[in-house]
Design a protein around this motif. Structure first.
Motif, mmCIF file in Angstrom:
data_model
loop_
_atom_site.group_PDB
_atom_site.id
_atom_site.type_symbol
_atom_site.label_atom_id
_atom_site.label_comp_id
_atom_site.label_asym_id
_atom_site.label_seq_id
_atom_site.Cartn_x
_atom_site.Cartn_y
_atom_site.Cartn_z
ATOM 1 N N ALA A 204 0.838 -1.197 0.000
ATOM 2 C CA ALA A 204 0.000 0.000 0.000
ATOM 3 C C ALA A 204 0.876 1.251 0.000
ATOM 4 O O ALA A 204 0.560 2.240 -0.667
ATOM 5 C CB ALA A 204 -0.921 -0.009 1.221
ATOM 6 N N ARG A 213 -3.883 9.487 -5.184
ATOM 7 C CA ARG A 213 -5.302 9.729 -5.435
ATOM 8 C C ARG A 213 -6.029 8.416 -5.687
ATOM 9 O O ARG A 213 -7.129 8.183 -5.190
ATOM 10 C CB ARG A 213 -5.401 10.632 -6.659
ATOM 11 C CG ARG A 213 -6.760 11.201 -6.863
ATOM 12 C CD ARG A 213 -6.700 12.249 -7.941
ATOM 13 N NE ARG A 213 -8.014 12.421 -8.525
ATOM 14 C CZ ARG A 213 -8.225 12.694 -9.799
ATOM 15 N NH1 ARG A 213 -7.204 12.807 -10.629
ATOM 16 N NH2 ARG A 213 -9.446 12.844 -10.241
ATOM 17 N N ARG A 214 -5.386 7.528 -6.443
ATOM 18 C CA ARG A 214 -6.010 6.241 -6.706
ATOM 19 C C ARG A 214 -6.114 5.409 -5.441
ATOM 20 O O ARG A 214 -7.077 4.676 -5.244
ATOM 21 C CB ARG A 214 -5.227 5.477 -7.779
ATOM 22 C CG ARG A 214 -5.904 4.172 -8.187
ATOM 23 C CD ARG A 214 -7.354 4.461 -8.471
ATOM 24 N NE ARG A 214 -8.157 3.321 -8.821
ATOM 25 C CZ ARG A 214 -8.405 2.935 -10.066
ATOM 26 N NH1 ARG A 214 -7.864 3.551 -11.079
ATOM 27 N NH2 ARG A 214 -9.204 1.929 -10.301
ATOM 28 N N MET A 215 -5.090 5.508 -4.576
ATOM 29 C CA MET A 215 -5.146 4.725 -3.335
ATOM 30 C C MET A 215 -6.345 5.142 -2.499
ATOM 31 O O MET A 215 -7.024 4.302 -1.907
ATOM 32 C CB MET A 215 -3.849 4.907 -2.531
ATOM 33 C CG MET A 215 -2.674 4.167 -3.099
ATOM 34 S SD MET A 215 -2.983 2.407 -3.335
ATOM 35 C CE MET A 215 -2.764 1.810 -1.668
ATOM 36 N N ALA A 216 -6.622 6.446 -2.441
ATOM 37 C CA ALA A 216 -7.808 6.908 -1.710
ATOM 38 C C ALA A 216 -9.069 6.346 -2.359
ATOM 39 O O ALA A 216 -9.998 5.934 -1.675
ATOM 40 C CB ALA A 216 -7.851 8.431 -1.683
ATOM 41 N N ALA A 217 -9.067 6.285 -3.695
ATOM 42 C CA ALA A 217 -10.241 5.760 -4.406
ATOM 43 C C ALA A 217 -10.345 4.246 -4.270
ATOM 44 O O ALA A 217 -11.310 3.653 -4.744
ATOM 45 C CB ALA A 217 -10.188 6.158 -5.877
ATOM 46 N N LEU A 218 -9.339 3.599 -3.664
ATOM 47 C CA LEU A 218 -9.460 2.158 -3.384
ATOM 48 C C LEU A 218 -9.808 1.922 -1.916
ATOM 49 O O LEU A 218 -9.875 0.785 -1.468
ATOM 50 C CB LEU A 218 -8.144 1.445 -3.715
ATOM 51 C CG LEU A 218 -7.789 1.346 -5.202
ATOM 52 C CD1 LEU A 218 -6.442 0.647 -5.365
ATOM 53 C CD2 LEU A 218 -8.853 0.590 -5.977
ATOM 54 N N GLY A 219 -9.991 2.990 -1.168
ATOM 55 C CA GLY A 219 -10.386 2.842 0.235
ATOM 56 C C GLY A 219 -9.252 2.982 1.234
ATOM 57 O O GLY A 219 -9.437 2.730 2.412
ATOM 58 N N PHE A 220 -8.051 3.389 0.778
ATOM 59 C CA PHE A 220 -6.925 3.542 1.702
ATOM 60 C C PHE A 220 -6.873 4.968 2.236
ATOM 61 O O PHE A 220 -7.082 5.919 1.495
ATOM 62 C CB PHE A 220 -5.601 3.233 0.997
ATOM 63 C CG PHE A 220 -5.404 1.779 0.694
ATOM 64 C CD1 PHE A 220 -4.841 0.940 1.636
ATOM 65 C CD2 PHE A 220 -5.781 1.258 -0.527
ATOM 66 C CE1 PHE A 220 -4.648 -0.398 1.355
ATOM 67 C CE2 PHE A 220 -5.604 -0.085 -0.811
ATOM 68 C CZ PHE A 220 -5.038 -0.912 0.147
ATOM 69 N N ASN A 221 -6.545 5.085 3.534
ATOM 70 C CA ASN A 221 -6.328 6.387 4.129
ATOM 71 C C ASN A 221 -4.862 6.753 3.895
ATOM 72 O O ASN A 221 -3.964 6.303 4.594
ATOM 73 C CB ASN A 221 -6.653 6.326 5.625
ATOM 74 C CG ASN A 221 -6.560 7.679 6.267
ATOM 75 O OD1 ASN A 221 -5.916 8.580 5.748
ATOM 76 N ND2 ASN A 221 -7.203 7.832 7.410
ATOM 77 N N HIS A 225 -1.272 6.079 6.157
ATOM 78 C CA HIS A 225 -0.219 5.176 5.699
ATOM 79 C C HIS A 225 1.142 5.860 5.700
ATOM 80 O O HIS A 225 2.145 5.275 6.081
ATOM 81 C CB HIS A 225 -0.545 4.654 4.297
ATOM 82 C CG HIS A 225 -1.322 3.383 4.340
ATOM 83 N ND1 HIS A 225 -0.721 2.155 4.367
ATOM 84 C CD2 HIS A 225 -2.634 3.155 4.415
ATOM 85 C CE1 HIS A 225 -1.641 1.230 4.437
ATOM 86 N NE2 HIS A 225 -2.827 1.818 4.463
#
Lengths: 351, 265
Positions: A204, A213-221, A225
């Protein structure tokens, strides 16, 4: 890679066979080193290499996997070292609390990690050059604070006679024992970073580096992290800092001075910031230059102080020729050799 | 692309909540003095498939960015399955079943296809901060494998994403959006730049989604949009211009003038 490897592949080759022969040779060489290296090499060259390597490894973890170039790592390391001196025993008896080692060491690591996390929480709100500036500002603030504060940090003098505890009847500052102590810590830190890099958290983190931005759109804070990466890096840096104070048997503000802070960045970049072995290669080059360049320089009739010029030129050359550090040079050389071989027979193609 | 490939989330979801899947009330987003979207009000039922049409600059992608939380709207409210999420950060909305794809593929180029999908599955489950590597039989690994198969990328599962073809990257985008238990998906021009064959494949992937998953799709290509949507919203200059069934929109004289009138295509 390891996380998502096709199921069949791992079953066919046990893990022990998947370690390349070169690693076995290196492991054996490192373990057998005390049989042929003298005390100076064990304590001064290799001990110091492993320590600086560990501290630079914490920067590699943040920069290589997290995309965050932090100049804070030497400061966190120094704070860990200071805490061992302040909480444990030192020559400055009016300040040192004299707590037992099993309390001192974990506490020192926790305090350094909390400090690193708090600064990380500030720094992750910035990007690129601003992360460098904010961590540099906090690093220099720590240096001046430690130099002027006599109540806790004992000001300009710092602490002397800070030595490792006598465990299992071994004097851990004796060169062979210290060599194995630093080697062991370096191997554990290295293995931890390699292992974590393929764990959900490590993956992650690399995702956050590539595309927050994509990580946020996958549900990651994303912010959480990044801050957690600072915590982990601070633990590694603190281990290095404690070993450093034991090696020098003293700590003073200069340990966390701006030159030392910059040196860690130079070590990580020269070695290679993409892979965890890079910082150790960088540390070895740095220590060799630092140790032997005065002799070479004075042979040419130049001042001993000029070793910094050599390191600077070396840094310039590496950054200029290989942005991936020495490791990148090595990999490109291997790739070029591979291309000259015939892909079917493996023989060198005729020129 | 069969229905069963993507049916798994439905079982875990249990019941779909009643009421609207997505409800926008007077959503406005200003960039300085410019209103990228102005006073957008729309309601989408759970399981509904809607196309959003409109020329460049009509505000379609801005609308998506407000719904996912990439930006906060200047005014208005956004409700997701009845819950007011207007001020929620993006990851909190994603964890409530919202998903999106991006117009320009936003993937992790340095990681393999399998790692990308594994990350997507991990993002909407517990253990995001786990320092332990997944064990061999981790259900998320299995699930990632199923998703890769569902978007026809099994042969490329160990390839680095930066080495994939453009069409394959678009397919991977969709796999990432379907990880976990999606309830509502925003597809931002999934067909852009695809060949006619790849477009046909995309249509079959979208039509093969389990029925409880609703979506909004932004699409310039009327042929694709009208084959995957049951309702259509036309946007123009940041405002909603027309709503209706595909047939109504296609035969609407105002729409025809706007879309085809000034020498379009």
């Amino acid at each position: 890679m390891a996380v998502t490897e096709a199921p069949g592949r791992q079953l066919q080759t046990p893990w022990i066979e998947r370690i390349p022969a070169a690693w076995w040779a290196l492991g054996f060489l490192l373990l057998a080193m005390p049989a042929f290296a003298n005390n100076f090499w064990l304590f001064q060259v290799f001990g110091w290499t492993f320590i600086l390597g560990i501290i630079a490894l914490s920067l590699m973890f943040l920069a290589g996997y997290g995309g965050m170039v932090s100049l804070l790592q030497m400061t966190v390391a120094a704070l860990g070292g200071y805490m061992v001196a302040i909480l444990g025993t030192s020559g400055v008896e009016q300040i040192s609390l004299g707590l037992p080692w099993w309390l001192t060491i974990p506490l020192a690591i926790v305090i350094a990690a909390v400090f690193g996390t708090l600064v990380g929480a500030l720094a992750v709100r910035t990007e690129g050059i601003y992360t460098i500036m904010i961590t540099l500002a906090i690093a220099s603030a720590f240096f001046y604070f430690a130099r002027q504060n006599y109540g806790i940090f004992n000001g300009y003098t710092g602490f002397n006679l800070v030595v490792p505890p006598q465990l299992f009847g071994v004097d851990w500052r004796q060169p062979t024992a210290f060599y194995y102590l630093t080697l062991g810590c370096a191997v554990i830190c290295y293995a931890a970073v390699v292992y974590v890099s393929r764990s959900p958290f490590g993956l992650a983190l690399q995702g956050v580096r590539d595309n927050p931005r994509r990580m946020a759109a996958l549900g990651f804070n994303v912010t959480a992290h990044r801050i957690a990466a600072y915590t982990l890096a601070s633990v590694i840096a603190a281990v290095g800092g404690i070993l450093l104070v034991w090696q020098n048997a003293q700590i003073s503000p200069g340990t966390a001075g701006i030159p030392a802070v910059i040196d860690i960045l130079v070590i990580a970049v020269v070695g290679g910031i993409r892979r965890p072995i890079g910082p150790f290669i960088g540390a070895l080059i740095y220590v060799l230059l630092r140790t032997f360049s005065p002799d070479v320089l004075s042979a040419f009739g130049l001042s001993n102080e000029r070793f910094k010029l050599l390191i600077g030129l070396g840094f310039l050359a590496v950054v200029f020729f290989s942005p991936d550090g020495v490791l990148g040079l090595w990999e490109r050389w291997k790739a070029r050799r591979g291309r000259r071989r015939d892909p079917l027979t493996g023989k060198e193609a005729g020129q | 692309m069969s229905d069963t490939d993507l049916a798994a989330p439905a079982d875990r979801l249990g019941s779909v909540s009643a009421g609207a899947a997505l409800e926008l009330r007077g959503v406005t987003k200003m960039f300085g003095a410019l209103a990228a979207i102005a006073d957008v009000t729309m309601t989408v039922r759970p399981g509904e498939r809607r196309a959003v049409l409109g020329s460049n600059g009509a505000g379609k992608t801005t609308l998506f960015n407000c719904v996912t939380g990439d930006f906060l709207p200047t005014s208005g409210t956004i409700r997701l399955f009845g819950e007011d999420v207007t001020r929620f950060p993006a990851h909190e909305r994603i964890r409530r079943g919202l998903r999106r794809t991006y117009q320009i593929s936003l993937l992790f180029g340095g990681l393999s296809v399998a790692d990308n999908v594994y990350l997507a599955c991990r993002g909407v489950s517990r253990g995001r901060f786990s320092l332990l590597r997944p064990f061999r039989g981790d259900p998320l690994l299995t699930r990632a494998g199923e998703l890769i198969e569902a978007v026809h990328l099994t042969a490329a599962r160990d390839a680095l994403v930066s080495e994939l073809s453009y069409g394959q990257q678009r397919q991977l985008e969709i796999a990432l959006a379907l990880a976990g238990a999606p309830r509502f998906v925003l597809f931002d021009e999934p067909a852009a730049g695809l060949s006619p064959t790849e477009r046909a494949e995309l249509v079959s992937i979208l039509n093969g989604l389990p029925e409880h998953i609703g979506y909004i799709i932004i699409e310039h290509d009327m042929d694709v949009a009208l084959r995957v949507a049951e309702s259509v919203t036309m946007m123009h200059n940041g405002r909603i211009f027309k709503e209706g069934t595909p047939e109504e929109i296609e035969n609407d004289p105002e729409v025809q003038e706007l879309y085809l009138g000034d020498g379009h295509g």
